[in-house]
Design a protein around this motif. Structure first.
Motif, PDB file in Angstrom:
ATOM      1  N   GLY A 138       0.832  -1.203   0.000  1.00 43.03           N
ATOM      2  CA  GLY A 138       0.000   0.000   0.000  1.00 43.03           C
ATOM      3  C   GLY A 138       0.864   1.249   0.000  1.00 43.03           C
ATOM      4  O   GLY A 138       0.693   2.155  -0.817  1.00 43.03           O
TER       5      GLY A 138
ATOM      6  N   THR B  47       2.867   1.581  -3.273  1.00 37.70           N
ATOM      7  CA  THR B  47       2.051   2.020  -4.412  1.00 37.70           C
ATOM      8  C   THR B  47       1.797   3.521  -4.329  1.00 37.70           C
ATOM      9  O   THR B  47       1.865   4.232  -5.331  1.00 37.70           O
ATOM     10  CB  THR B  47       0.718   1.250  -4.440  1.00 37.70           C
ATOM     11  N   ALA B  48       1.534   3.997  -3.120  1.00 37.33           N
ATOM     12  CA  ALA B  48       1.322   5.436  -2.938  1.00 37.33           C
ATOM     13  C   ALA B  48       2.602   6.197  -3.283  1.00 37.33           C
ATOM     14  O   ALA B  48       2.557   7.273  -3.886  1.00 37.33           O
ATOM     15  CB  ALA B  48       0.900   5.736  -1.502  1.00 37.33           C
TER      16      ALA B  48
ATOM     17  N   LYS C 229       4.884   5.206  -5.366  1.00 36.47           N
ATOM     18  CA  LYS C 229       5.074   5.119  -6.817  1.00 36.47           C
ATOM     19  C   LYS C 229       4.281   6.213  -7.529  1.00 36.47           C
ATOM     20  O   LYS C 229       4.741   6.798  -8.511  1.00 36.47           O
ATOM     21  CB  LYS C 229       4.613   3.735  -7.288  1.00 36.47           C
TER      22      LYS C 229
ATOM     23  N   ASP D 196      -2.494   3.485 -10.302  1.00 32.84           N
ATOM     24  CA  ASP D 196      -2.269   3.166  -8.895  1.00 32.84           C
ATOM     25  C   ASP D 196      -3.556   2.710  -8.217  1.00 32.84           C
ATOM     26  O   ASP D 196      -3.532   1.930  -7.276  1.00 32.84           O
ATOM     27  CB  ASP D 196      -1.641   4.352  -8.164  1.00 32.84           C
TER      28      ASP D 196
ATOM     29  N   GLN E  88      -3.719  -0.841  -8.906  1.00 34.69           N
ATOM     30  CA  GLN E  88      -2.700  -1.508  -8.094  1.00 34.69           C
ATOM     31  C   GLN E  88      -3.174  -1.646  -6.643  1.00 34.69           C
ATOM     32  O   GLN E  88      -3.022  -2.675  -6.010  1.00 34.69           O
ATOM     33  CB  GLN E  88      -1.393  -0.713  -8.155  1.00 34.69           C
ATOM     34  N   HIS E  89      -3.765  -0.549  -6.102  1.00 35.51           N
ATOM     35  CA  HIS E  89      -4.280  -0.610  -4.731  1.00 35.51           C
ATOM     36  C   HIS E  89      -5.362  -1.676  -4.601  1.00 35.51           C
ATOM     37  O   HIS E  89      -5.422  -2.396  -3.617  1.00 35.51           O
ATOM     38  CB  HIS E  89      -4.847   0.747  -4.311  1.00 35.51           C
TER      39      HIS E  89
ATOM     40  N   ASN F  55      -3.624  -5.011  -4.440  1.00 30.80           N
ATOM     41  CA  ASN F  55      -3.006  -5.194  -3.123  1.00 30.80           C
ATOM     42  C   ASN F  55      -4.051  -5.506  -2.063  1.00 30.80           C
ATOM     43  O   ASN F  55      -3.881  -6.395  -1.236  1.00 30.80           O
ATOM     44  CB  ASN F  55      -2.266  -3.920  -2.681  1.00 30.80           C
TER      45      ASN F  55
ATOM     46  N   ALA G 244      -4.484  -8.915   0.300  1.00 32.56           N
ATOM     47  CA  ALA G 244      -4.487  -8.930   1.766  1.00 32.56           C
ATOM     48  C   ALA G 244      -5.830  -9.435   2.277  1.00 32.56           C
ATOM     49  O   ALA G 244      -5.901 -10.217   3.231  1.00 32.56           O
ATOM     50  CB  ALA G 244      -4.189  -7.533   2.298  1.00 32.56           C
TER      51      ALA G 244
ATOM     52  N   ARG H 292       4.489  -0.611 -17.283  1.00 29.49           N
ATOM     53  CA  ARG H 292       4.645  -1.256 -15.980  1.00 29.49           C
ATOM     54  C   ARG H 292       3.960  -0.462 -14.871  1.00 29.49           C
ATOM     55  O   ARG H 292       4.462  -0.382 -13.752  1.00 29.49           O
ATOM     56  CB  ARG H 292       6.113  -1.443 -15.634  1.00 29.49           C
ATOM     57  N   THR H 293       2.839   0.185 -15.193  1.00 27.14           N
ATOM     58  CA  THR H 293       2.132   0.900 -14.132  1.00 27.14           C
ATOM     59  C   THR H 293       1.436  -0.104 -13.226  1.00 27.14           C
ATOM     60  O   THR H 293       1.340   0.098 -12.026  1.00 27.14           O
ATOM     61  CB  THR H 293       1.081   1.880 -14.693  1.00 27.14           C
ATOM     62  N   VAL H 294       0.916  -1.158 -13.814  1.00 30.04           N
ATOM     63  CA  VAL H 294       0.306  -2.216 -13.019  1.00 30.04           C
ATOM     64  C   VAL H 294       0.905  -3.543 -13.464  1.00 30.04           C
ATOM     65  O   VAL H 294       0.970  -3.833 -14.640  1.00 30.04           O
ATOM     66  CB  VAL H 294      -1.223  -2.262 -13.221  1.00 30.04           C
TER      67      VAL H 294
ATOM     68  N   TRP I 168       1.294 -10.569 -10.836  1.00 25.19           N
ATOM     69  CA  TRP I 168       2.236 -11.672 -10.816  1.00 25.19           C
ATOM     70  C   TRP I 168       1.500 -13.006 -10.816  1.00 25.19           C
ATOM     71  O   TRP I 168       0.359 -13.090 -10.365  1.00 25.19           O
ATOM     72  CB  TRP I 168       3.148 -11.564  -9.600  1.00 25.19           C
TER      73      TRP I 168
ATOM     74  N   GLN J  72       0.090 -14.167  -7.512  1.00 31.26           N
ATOM     75  CA  GLN J  72      -1.117 -13.471  -7.045  1.00 31.26           C
ATOM     76  C   GLN J  72      -2.354 -14.183  -7.587  1.00 31.26           C
ATOM     77  O   GLN J  72      -3.331 -14.387  -6.872  1.00 31.26           O
ATOM     78  CB  GLN J  72      -1.093 -12.004  -7.488  1.00 31.26           C
TER      79      GLN J  72
ATOM     80  N   GLU K 235      -6.107  -0.983   2.748  1.00 28.32           N
ATOM     81  CA  GLU K 235      -5.247  -0.600   1.639  1.00 28.32           C
ATOM     82  C   GLU K 235      -5.529   0.839   1.200  1.00 28.32           C
ATOM     83  O   GLU K 235      -4.609   1.609   0.949  1.00 28.32           O
ATOM     84  CB  GLU K 235      -5.481  -1.568   0.474  1.00 28.32           C
TER      85      GLU K 235
ATOM     86  N   GLY L 111      -3.166   4.018   1.138  1.00 27.55           N
ATOM     87  CA  GLY L 111      -2.866   4.620  -0.151  1.00 27.55           C
ATOM     88  C   GLY L 111      -3.277   6.077  -0.259  1.00 27.55           C
ATOM     89  O   GLY L 111      -2.549   6.885  -0.815  1.00 27.55           O
ATOM     90  N   TYR L 112      -4.439   6.418   0.288  1.00 29.26           N
ATOM     91  CA  TYR L 112      -4.947   7.765   0.036  1.00 29.26           C
ATOM     92  C   TYR L 112      -5.103   8.611   1.290  1.00 29.26           C
ATOM     93  O   TYR L 112      -5.464   9.765   1.224  1.00 29.26           O
ATOM     94  CB  TYR L 112      -6.271   7.683  -0.712  1.00 29.26           C
TER      95      TYR L 112
END
Lengths: 392, 346, 306
Positions: A225, A228-229, A231, C3, C6-7, C10, C14, C147-149, C152, C155, C267, C271-272
């Motif tokens: 997390g 990513t932030a 990035k 992102d 991506q979040h 992630n 989890a 490669r922004t996201v 794998w 996963q 997450e 992230g935010y």
């Protein structure tokens, strides 16, 4: 609730009149029986380290370093005709246990000098016991400035946090030419917080920009997390002033998320475990440290060889600094007229140009060692490549 | 004692304890290690006895006691740091220090009490096991909050708090918490708490305002946890979030459970034994095993303490879930005239 | 935009782990009305078991299909036995005692396991974290944009394994004889016993099932975070419990939804908002749910029986 009248009385009194305390020093420190020359024909050296818990490898390295210094001194005939003996306590990484152990060393064992801790919080707890009891204390690796500010009996043989933050900020700006850096720090660690503060100030001063600040907790294992932030902020580098136990995993996950910028850190990275946890992902990152075992100076190579012979591995910075701390203490014992706390303190304070393995040690008037730091790059073969030395 | 005038009867034991502890202070003041150990023991006794008011007498189950201790330690410690350079004029510095200590204990305790009220009021409606998890969550949140606040020194915590706590002050607080707990136990209030413990629905039906009683018990308990925290801050040179973890809460729970839920003297004895045991074992190993082997063994003592607590809890629950003392008291063994205001060890 | 995706990935990763662990909590709570506090630590033991097997197998064998299957089977089987042992000797004797007695026992077991595994003498692992072998060699499965996201292979495999386990569990609970017995015991174990259901055996099996699931979750956790440590169970266990409560404890689909929800919310807070408040999220969630809707999102409101 019979305390109530007493409490009210206290509050009333407080309200009626207060004065500045500074004029008269508060109740004179209990004049502890200045560590009466420890019994018999041996001198006791007290050690407190975290030998269990998350950072145990630090404590064990440090203990090995001191053990070696003491053995060498004893082989050379001891000090003042007496043998040195160590008394080691484990504080499990907790400040209250460190204070407890220090109390035991001072009052039960009557040690001549206390060596210890790696974590600054624990060193501060110990120093608060050692100072009033007038027992000199030398910390090998606690880099937080507050440790030696506790009093005139507390010394250190390493540089302080501001310097490590300063070194990395300069390295990032001057050598790596980075403009935008993100920070990922350990919320629970004073060490990480200290390095971050100075790095941030210095890096901004030099014209760089901190584009993101994220935190984690010691013991976490998922940093995606935060990464990513980070990035999203698109930095040129990431400052991760944490411990190896998390940094290895952070490096892996950064690579996994496609972050290819260099990571930078401090001496908390220095452990064999970094390679185990990080694998190939830790290669090419930089951290500041106290010394490099690749240093060709004979003093260093002699120590590295002796340590390898004794413990079967290359000494890390913790072992080296602990060796130096014990060295400074032993050197002072030889110079001091007697082994009372006062004379030993004075002798330590006069340490000048002591040839430590991790650099020449001179203690300044704030009882901190003034010495340069090295920047190391994590290499391909589980080694550290020496990059540069940065002077204060 | 029966001849004492009524108003004096309440104050008498307090005065007696004050005198006794004052005299002891003079004797042991010169033994720093003893003072340190007895301080640790004292703080743990306060924690155990106060937790017993909730967990034992009321039958609710809090596993977040360290959170309230943290509130007291941080608020009391911060106040002490603010007052550090001040002294009350006109009296000796020693006395002034003790009065300041008293003030920060009171404030730390009050803050913890308020926190207890805020947590207790909504969550005490929950059933036992849910309440346990909520108190645990609360304890963890306190740590997150403290780690994020600059005023509380974030990860480094607070250091430089004046080390003014004394043997006398700590054991006076122990005395007060035991006294309060005993008064609660013997009062109509205490009977209501017992009724809640035995059968909440029946108690409610009998007209006991269960929520109000539970909240009150919770607040009193948190208050003393706060006092214990503030005392802790005054003899440990540095407090940081790491000192008030879930592990600390469980340590206190183990003491209460081992001593006997509802038994004040049980909590006292368990707190004393469980605090001193590792110390004694450590010294013993050092004495017997010599420097080399002994030190290694002594180190293990610290390591095995937590798993041993865990095993102890399991074995106790399986073999004697009411704890060693059950809900009996040590002083019940003494004849009545022995004076019911005294502590168990005396 | 990248992102955000991506979040999401992630958070789902989890959340899957939380969900799997929460399933064990929920099942045990369903049949026993016990918060099995040691559940997270059983997961930790399973993960260390997997670690031992993987290291024992060595480099090429550990990542072969057979090797991976062996790792999962040994860890899950071992944990099932551990669960059986705990149930038989610690919980069963307390079944008719007050609920708190069992909770204290559970806390005791949790402590014994997590701190016992920190000891570093004998065969015990010691406190330092260890790198978990890459039993699924990481490979990029899908790459978006520059490669922004990156998604794998592990996963995807983890998610598939988790889904498989969940579906199997759902089928077991709602479609099999054993599942019916389990639900009967959960509804009222005295009546169930009178109807001829072997209550002891059903409860023991439920425990084994939950513990095996925990071991599976632990391995997926270790593949995800590449590291194992003795205290890993404590927090994951707590958060999984919160997830189970959010979904309505005792409710199988609820636990899955609760786990995924918690994973995602954590997450996005990291992230935010601010990452330093991550650990507060779960507990505020818990308190909020318990105060507003104690039966959780999917639970049915039942009156307390007297």
């Amino acid at each position: 609730m019979r305390t109530l009248p007493a409490v009210t009385a206290a509050l009333v009194l407080l309200a009626t009149g207060c004065e500045k305390k500074s004029a008269t020093p508060a109740a004179p420190a209990p004049a502890a029986p200045a560590s009466v020359a420890p019994g018999g024909d041996s001198i006791l050296v007290g050690e407190i380290f975290s030998l269990t818990g998350g950072q145990a490898t630090f404590g064990i390295s440090s203990r090995n370093g001191i053990e070696m210094a003491v053995k060498e001194a004893n082989a050379a005939g001891g000090v003042k005709g007496k043998k040195l003996e160590t008394r080691v306590y484990d504080d499990q990484g907790k400040p209250e246990e460190a204070a407890n152990a220090a109390t035991r060393l001072v009052n039960q064992d009557h040690v001549a000098v206390i060596l210890g801790e790696v974590a600054s919080t624990n060193s501060i707890a110990m120093a608060n016991v050692a100072q009033p009891a007038r027992v000199p204390m030398i910390t090998p690796t606690s880099t937080n400035p507050k440790v030696t500010e506790i009093g005139d009996y507390i010394f250190r043989v390493c540089f302080i946090d501001p310097f490590q933050g300063f070194v990395m900020a300069r390295f990032a700006r001057d050598n790596l030419k980075l403009n935008k850096v993100a920070v990922l720090r350990d919320l629970k660690s004073d060490y990480s917080t200290g390095l971050t503060d100075v790095f941030t100030r210095k890096f901004t001063e030099m014209g760089g920009k901190i584009v993101a600040v994220e935190t984690y907790n010691l013991g976490d294992s998922d940093f995606r997390g935060q990464l990513t932030a980070i990035k999203r902020a698109n930095p040129d580098g990431i400052y991760v002033p944490g411990y190896y136990s998390e940094v290895g995993v952070i490096a892996r996950q950064a690579r996994e998320l496609g972050l290819t910028v260099p990571l930078m850190g401090g001496d908390g990275w220095d452990s064999d475990k970094l390679f185990e946890l990080g694998g190939s992902a830790v290669e090419g990152h930089y951290f500041s440290n106290h010394y490099s075992s690749d240093d060709p100076a004979p003093r260093v190579q002699k120590f590295v060889a002796a340590y390898k012979a004794a413990y079967g591995r290359v000494p890390d910075a913790l072992a080296t600094l602990a060796y130096d701390a014990a060295g400074v203490a032993i050197d002072a014992m030889r110079r001091a007229p007697d082994l009372s706390g006062k004379s030993l303190r004075d002798a330590i304070a006069q340490t000048k140009d002591y040839p430590g393995v991790a650099g020449v040690i001179t203690l300044d008037d704030r009882r901190n060692a003034v010495k340069p730091a090295v920047v190391l790059k994590v290499g391909k073969d589980k080694n550290y490549e020496y990059v540069t030395t940065i002077n204060p | 004692m029966a001849s004492l005038p009524a108003p004096l009867r309440g104050v008498f034991p307090v005065l007696l304890a004050l005198l006794l502890l004052g005299a002891l202070q003079v004797v042991v003041g010169q033994l720093p290690f003893f003072v340190y150990l007895s301080s640790v023991v004292g703080v743990n006794v306060i924690l155990a006895v106060s937790l017993n008011i909730v967990n034992g007498m009321t039958g609710q189950f809090s596993i977040g006691h360290a959170g309230f201790m943290a509130v007291g330690a941080y608020v009391g410690g911060k106040l002490a740091l603010e007052m550090k350079d001040l002294a009350i004029s006109g009296i000796p510095h020693g006395v002034s220090d003790q009065l300041q200590l008293l003030a920060s204990l009171a404030v730390g305790g009050a803050a913890a009490g308020v926190a207890g009220f805020l947590v207790g009021l909504p969550s005490l409606r929950l059933r036992g096991d849910y309440l346990a998890i909520v108190t645990l969550g609360f304890g963890e949140m306190i740590r997150v909050i403290v780690s994020n606040l600059e005023v509380f020194g974030r990860a480094l915590g607070l250091s430089g708090i004046p080390q003014t706590s004394s043997f006398m002050m700590i054991w006076m607080c122990v005395f007060v918490v035991v006294l309060v707990a005993r008064r609660i136990q013997d009062s109509a209030h205490g009977r209501s708490l017992l009724a809640i413990r035995e059968d909440e629905v029946a108690a409610e039906a009998m007209g006991v305002d269960t929520t109000a009683y539970k909240v009150r018990a919770f607040v009193i308990s948190s208050f003393f946890a706060g006092v214990a925290g503030a005392l802790f801050a005054h003899f440990v040179p540095i407090i940081n979030p790491g000192s008030f973890t879930f592990v600390k809460s469980i340590e206190v729970v183990t003491m209460v459970v081992a001593g006997g839920l509802g038994s004040i003297s049980g909590s006292i004895v368990a707190a004393v034994v469980l605090t001193l045991l590792p110390e004694v074992l450590r010294s013993l190993f050092l004495q017997v095993g010599g420097l080399e082997g002994g030190a290694a063994l002594a180190q293990k003592v610290d390591q095995i303490r937590m798993p041993v607590y865990g095993i102890l809890l399991v074995i106790l629950m399986l073999s004697r879930p009411q704890g060693v003392f059950g809900s009996r008291e040590l002083w019940d063994a003494f004849p009545r005239w022995w004076g019911r205001g005294r502590r168990a060890e005396e | 935009m990248g992102d955000l995706v991506q979040h999401l990935i992630n958070g789902l990763a989890a959340g899957t782990i939380y969900a799997l662990v929460a399933l064990g909590y929920t099942m045990v709570y369903g049949v026993l009305k016990l918060i099995n506090f040691a559940h997270g630590d059983v997961m930790m033991v399973g993960t260390f078991g997997a670690y031992a097997v993987a290291v024992g197998l060595g480099r090429p064998a550990q990542s072969s299909l057979l090797g991976v299957a062996a790792i999962f089977l040994v860890a899950m089987g071992g944990c099932a036995l551990l669960g059986l042992f705990i149930e038989r000797f610690a919980y069963r004797p307390l079944r008719e005692k007050p609920r708190l007695t069992a909770l204290i026992t559970a806390i005791g077991i949790s402590f014994t396991l997590s701190y016992g595994f920190q000891l570093d003498f004998g065969p015990l692992p010691g406190a330092a974290p260890r790198a978990f072998p890459e039993i699924i060699p990481p490979r990029e499965w899908l790459v978006f944009g520059d490669r922004t996201v990156v998604i794998w292979n592990w996963q995807v495999i983890s998610l598939l394994i988790a889904l498989l386990l969940m579906v199997a569990l759902q089928a077991l609970v709602y479609r099999s004889r054993f599942g019916r017995a389990m639900r009967a015991v959960s509804f009222d174990h005295r009546t169930a016993a009178l109807m001829g259901i072997p209550v002891d055996r059903v409860i023991a099996l439920t425990f084994m099932l939950g513990s095996a699931l925990a071991a599976g979750a632990g391995i997926l956790f270790a593949i995800k975070d590449t590291v194992v440590q003795p205290l890993m169970g404590l927090y994951v266990g707590l958060k999984a419990f919160v997830a189970a409560v959010i979904g309505g404890i005792g409710n199988v689909p609820g636990a899955v939804v609760g786990g995924l929800l918690l994973g995602l919310v954590e997450e996005f807070v990291v992230g935010y908002s601010s990452s330093s408040w991550r650990d507060a999220v779960a507990f505020s969630f818990l308190i909020l749910v318990l105060l507003v809707r104690p039966s959780g999102l999917f639970g049915t409101v039942t009156a307390e029986k007297v």
